[in-house]
Design a protein around this motif. Sequence first.
Motif, short mmCIF file in Angstrom:
data_model
loop_
_atom_site.label_atom_id
_atom_site.label_comp_id
_atom_site.label_asym_id
_atom_site.label_seq_id
_atom_site.Cartn_x
_atom_site.Cartn_y
_atom_site.Cartn_z
N PHE A 208 38.80 28.20 29.98
CA PHE A 208 37.45 27.83 29.55
C PHE A 208 36.43 28.67 30.32
N VAL A 209 35.44 29.17 29.60
CA VAL A 209 34.33 29.89 30.22
C VAL A 209 33.03 29.21 29.82
N VAL A 210 32.25 28.79 30.82
CA VAL A 210 30.91 28.27 30.56
C VAL A 210 29.94 29.42 30.84
N ASN A 211 29.51 30.08 29.79
CA ASN A 211 28.63 31.25 29.94
C ASN A 211 27.16 30.80 30.06
N LYS A 212 26.33 31.76 30.47
CA LYS A 212 24.90 31.49 30.69
C LYS A 212 24.75 30.37 31.72
N ALA A 213 25.53 30.51 32.81
CA ALA A 213 25.63 29.46 33.82
C ALA A 213 24.38 29.32 34.66
N ASP A 214 23.39 30.21 34.46
CA ASP A 214 22.12 30.08 35.18
C ASP A 214 21.22 29.04 34.52
N ARG A 215 21.60 28.52 33.37
CA ARG A 215 20.76 27.58 32.64
C ARG A 215 21.03 26.14 33.09
N ASP A 216 20.06 25.29 32.83
CA ASP A 216 20.20 23.88 33.20
C ASP A 216 21.40 23.27 32.47
N GLY A 217 22.12 22.44 33.19
CA GLY A 217 23.25 21.73 32.61
C GLY A 217 24.57 22.45 32.73
N PRO A 240 41.80 26.85 33.90
CA PRO A 240 40.59 26.98 34.72
C PRO A 240 39.33 26.87 33.89
N VAL A 241 38.25 26.37 34.51
CA VAL A 241 36.93 26.31 33.90
C VAL A 241 36.02 27.19 34.74
N LEU A 242 35.55 28.28 34.16
CA LEU A 242 34.88 29.32 34.93
C LEU A 242 33.43 29.52 34.48
N PRO A 243 32.46 29.36 35.37
CA PRO A 243 31.07 29.66 35.03
C PRO A 243 30.83 31.17 35.09
N THR A 244 30.08 31.69 34.12
CA THR A 244 29.75 33.12 34.10
C THR A 244 28.31 33.33 33.65
N GLU A 245 27.79 34.48 34.01
CA GLU A 245 26.57 35.02 33.43
C GLU A 245 26.94 36.41 32.94
N ALA A 246 27.52 36.48 31.75
CA ALA A 246 28.09 37.73 31.26
C ALA A 246 27.05 38.84 31.17
N VAL A 247 25.81 38.49 30.85
CA VAL A 247 24.78 39.52 30.71
C VAL A 247 24.55 40.25 32.02
N ARG A 248 24.81 39.58 33.16
CA ARG A 248 24.67 40.21 34.48
C ARG A 248 26.03 40.61 35.07
N GLY A 249 27.09 40.19 34.44
CA GLY A 249 28.41 40.49 34.96
C GLY A 249 28.91 39.49 35.99
N THR A 250 28.13 38.45 36.25
CA THR A 250 28.51 37.45 37.25
C THR A 250 29.65 36.58 36.75
N GLY A 251 30.70 36.45 37.56
CA GLY A 251 31.83 35.60 37.22
C GLY A 251 32.89 36.27 36.36
#
Length: 344
Positions: A208-217, A240-251
């Motif tokens: 599981f990937v939770v993208n846009k992890a910089d957003r609320d929630g 695994p459940v992984l937070p990412t910010e794909a636009v910045r490459g984070t995670g």
Amino acid sequence: MPADAPETSRNSTPTRPVNSRLEQRLEQFANHDRNALARLITLVENRAPETSAIIERVYPLTGHAQVIGITGPPGAGKSTLVNRLIIKYRALGKRVAVLAIDPSSPFSGGAVLGDRVRMTDHYKDSSVYIRSLSSRGSHGGLSRAAREIVKLLDAFGHDIIVIETVGVGQTELSVMDLADTTVVVTVPEGGDSVQVMKAGLNEIADVFVVNKADRDGALRMVSELEQMLHLRPPSPWAIPVLPTEAVRGTGVDAVLDALERHRAFVSGDAERAGRAAARRAADTIDIVDEEVRRRLEAGLVADPNGLGALLESVRRGVVDPYSAALRILGDDAALTNLVRERPR
């Protein structure tokens, strides 16, 4: 050799002859000519009569690539994540192919082809091949041609094949049939874990990937998904459940690590050989189904005074479809004539 690699032997059925033009394309394909790959994919996508001969020829070369399915709701950032993964895999020296399944018109079959627009940075890299495929309205967003195209990409020598499915926000079960590892991408705005369960995505996810992890929630979404997974029966693979910010490459490094760990897990799974055997059996049934249907339709056109007349009676409403089908199936000679291979 991977467990799902095709078996070959000296007693294998010889491949069927092909015309000289197709033979030339297959030779160019064997020499890693990307134009030949593109032409063969086009033939397969359009379900050309040569499709079976093409896949029969390249099949012994398949079974080596890692196939990754990436799916999730619209706007989750799947293409951005794929773009980042391409960069990571190329840094590792891997040859990467991306098959982007695009939504298409149910009338024209035309695809939006938006995913390729988002990955233009890689067009000049000869070790990256990106192709869009119309979903043609099929279940799970995958056309029947996708299986054969994955085999072509595998036989061409790609190490990694990424299948990005159309974001319909519903179950993408057909991804699981093609992929060794399925990544489900969601976002904080996608609702809570209950919505994920309703969509059936928890049934197919290996990661599981939770993208846009910089957003609320985002953290709440990660926590709820982890809690949902804890309620499932114990499994040798901990999803695994992984937070990412794909636009910045984070995670993205964590996603890459999870993909590699799952690849190693699958390689050592005692049940892998059984699943690969079941997949090959299912492929065989699908191939027979499509080929018989094609021959049946061609046979009815070629025999307008025989069973073709029966089909016309069905069209006029004189004979019901069930009675007509049973009559066709009960006539062995006529059925054999219908499904025989005809000159093209």
